[in-house]
Enzyme design. Structure first.
Site, PDB file in Angstrom:
ATOM      1  CB  CYS A 198      75.320   1.150  35.395  1.00  0.00           C
ATOM      2  SG  CYS A 198      75.574   0.613  33.689  1.00  0.00           S
ATOM      3  CG  ASP A 199      71.192   3.008  36.688  1.00  0.00           C
ATOM      4  OD1 ASP A 199      71.717   2.572  35.658  1.00  0.00           O
ATOM      5  OD2 ASP A 199      70.042   3.456  36.720  1.00  0.00           O
ATOM      6  CE  LYS A 200      70.564   2.678  41.468  1.00  0.00           C
ATOM      7  NZ  LYS A 200      69.912   3.073  40.199  1.00  0.00           N
ATOM      8  CD  GLU A 255      65.770   3.124  38.502  1.00  0.00           C
ATOM      9  OE1 GLU A 255      66.653   3.995  38.513  1.00  0.00           O
ATOM     10  OE2 GLU A 255      65.707   2.225  37.652  1.00  0.00           O
ATOM     11  CB  SER A 282      63.762   3.657  34.953  1.00  0.00           C
ATOM     12  OG  SER A 282      64.647   3.705  33.862  1.00  0.00           O
ATOM     13  CG  ASP A 339      68.955   0.381  38.631  1.00  0.00           C
ATOM     14  OD1 ASP A 339      69.613  -0.337  39.404  1.00  0.00           O
ATOM     15  OD2 ASP A 339      68.725   1.580  38.855  1.00  0.00           O
ATOM     16  CB  CYS A 385      70.447   1.655  28.713  1.00  0.00           C
ATOM     17  SG  CYS A 385      70.451  -0.027  29.373  1.00  0.00           S
TER      18      CYS A 385
END
Length: 569
Positions: A119-121, A442, A468, A78, A191
């Protein structure tokens, strides 16, 4: 075993022959088949080290009597996708990841899944696949990145985004920007703040889909390799015991996840991904549930971007087990829930203690009396919207100001970086929802630019898109219905008075009923034009942000195509 349908008996001789062509022996083929879903790629810093952990996980599966069968899935970073066309593809990738795992598991009659993600998705996409398939499954993450250091303080990716805003305002030199760029992301891992990736990795642990430590053991720590090996052994125990994801993903488990999320001050994206995972598991998790629990679950962890601590600090303080133990002691979590350890939440955390009462505060001394997320409704968001209230300055909890209206993120970012947004303004970014964008981008670039300019304490921002996890300030996202589906956000005009009232849970446009009706009569539905068959197909099936942006089985026809912008009419 499910795999028997692909390997047992005389009629499956051709199937076994193909497996032998891949190098597997008869005695290996007889073992349970465990799909090791490895989301390694060379682009995402949270995933570049996953082959190392895949080897550890395969060793655990093999040692426990299983046959690890590794296959990949895609993943979008992202941060790299931010503020350009690429971000339109990020949220839709979640459904593609879930679909691809379903295809592989069903096509090859797998007995279980070990889902290696970070991560994320990618995290919710994998978990959604496990819930759909309902075969023994376990999630193991690659772990968080360590925080960077700059001028004696910890920094992370959000520091770089905010430095861009300071740079545009003349408050950060070229040299300082370069130094932050070099220092903020020191190595592999998700992150370092309580951004979306780390929020969701912690949610997997709180739900019971991952082993204790999954959310917080640093990516560079040898304990992460040991966790991957233990995960390989644990998934074999799940197969033998017949424990499946839907045995774990109960309404009470989602209660625990939401409670942990609120206590952590997690990403607003959890209000997308947890309902989507609940939907896949056949559990109802309305957005209002976040707000109901948020009034009783306090904010206990002041994590970046809203606070000074990073995931390494949370791990040092005892991690998610210590947080869950504290919530259980206060009657705010459900201890009876089953987990992938084969034991209950209460059993898992029985001996865990908080080692730092500033990182995980006591219930009687929280950072905020209410949880990290709040759900706002009102005439601008009849179905709801979401804000990370724990990252909002006190003076911005209630704000009324003139609307600065932008159809799309790019125009808003340009205005912010050019210094055209004034103190007191309310920035409105619309046609960025799941359908209108499409893809519900985002928007860390505009929110971080405002924060970098010091305007997170003077300017509000609202959007039918999303943010985000690194966003801070009075940023209200997921405004629903979105503009492209006829939502009231489409009616806002430049200079209109907008009120953001977070304690009152309101988001309102200050125009008369007569003016509202007149604008509605003249409204021309539109959406952003994209040259992507995938995204145009996605926008036909996707639901609203407050429904988790999941896909319908049949397309809805409420997306208007009369006036696309960014292309020819």
């Amino acid at each position: 075993m499910r795999s028997d349908q692909a390997k047992r008996g005389p009629t499956r001789a051709p199937h076994r022959a193909l497996l032998k062509a891949a190098g597997y022996t008869d005695w290996e083929i007889e073992r349970p088949w465990i799909g090791l879903v490895n989301s390694y790629n060379a682009l995402i810093p949270g995933h570049v080290h996953l082959n190392r952990l895949a080897a550890a996980a395969k060793a655990g599966i093999y040692a426990a009597g299983g046959l690890p069968l590794e296959f990949p899935v895609i993943g979008v970073c992202d941060g790299i996708a931010m503020n350009h066309l690429g971000m339109k593809f990020s949220l839709p990738s979640r459904e593609l990841i879930a679909d691809s795992i379903e295809i592989m598991a069903q096509g090859h009659a797998l007995d279980g899944l070990l889902l290696l993600t970070n991560c994320d998705k990618i995290i919710p996409g994998m978990a959604m696949a496990a819930a759909r398939l309902n075969i023994p499954s376990l999630v193991v993450s690659g772990g968080p990145m360590m925080a960077g250091r700059f001028e004696g303080r910890d920094i992370d990716l959000s520091s770089a985004f905010e430095a861009v805003g300071r740079h545009a305002a003349g408050r950060c030199s070229d040299e300082e920007l370069r130094e932050i760029e070099e220092a903020c992301c020191p190595g592999c891992g998700s992150c370092a703040g309580m951004f979306t990736a780390n929020t969701m990795n912690c949610m997997m642990e709180a739900l019971g889909l991952a082993l204790p430590g999954n959310g917080t053991i640093p990516a560079v720590d040898a304990a992460r390799d040991r966790l991957a090996k233990d995960a390989g052994v644990a998934v074999m125990e799940l197969v033998r015991a017949g424990i499946r994801p839907r045995d774990i993903l109960t309404p009470q488990a989602f209660h625990n996840a939401v409670a942990a999320d609120l206590a952590l001050g997690g990403s607003t994206n959890s209000a997308l991904h947890l309902p989507a995972l609940a939907h896949a598991a056949g559990v109802d998790l309305p957005l209002d549930r976040f707000d109901e629990l948020g009034r009783s679950v306090p904010h206990l962890c002041s994590m970046s971007p809203g606070g000074p601590y990073h995931i390494q600090d949370l791990h040092r303080a005892g991690g998610i087990p210590a947080l869950m133990a504290r919530l259980l002691a206060g009657g705010l979590a459900r201890g009876e829930c089953l987990t992938v350890t084969g034991r209950s939440v209460a059993e898992n955390v029985a001996s865990r203690k908080v080692r730092d009462d500033e990182v995980i505060r006591p219930l009687d001394r929280p950072y905020h009396a209410q949880g990290g997320l709040a759900v706002l409704k009102g005439n601008l968001a009849p179905l709801g919207s979401v804000v990370k209230q724990s990252a909002v300055a006190e003076e911005m909890l209630c704000h009324t100001g003139p609307a600065r209206v932008f159809d799309g993120e790019e125009a808003a970012t340009e205005a912010i970086l050019a210094g055209r947004i004034r103190d007191g303004d309310v920035v409105v970014i619309r046609y960025e929802g799941p359908k209108g964008g499409p893809g519900m981008r985002e928007m860390l670039t505009p929110t971080a630019a405002l924060a970098g300019q010091g305007k997170d304490r003077t300017v509000a921002l609202l959007t039918d898109g999303r943010f985000s996890g690194a966003t801070r300030g009075a940023a209200v996202g997921h405004v629903s219905p979105e503009a492209a589906s006829g939502g009231p956000i489409a009616l806002v005009q430049e200079g209109d008075s907008i009120t953001v009232d977070i304690p009152g849970r309101r988001l309102d446009l200050g125009i008369s009923p007569e003016e509202w009706q007149a604008r509605e009569a003249k409204r021309i539905p539109k959406e952003q034009a994209v040259e992507s068959p995938f995204l145009n197909r996605y926008r036909r099936f996707v639901r609203s942000g407050v429904e988790g942006a999941v896909l319908d089985e049949t397309p809805r026809e409420d997306v208007c195509r009369k006036t696309p912008f960014g292309g020819k009419e």
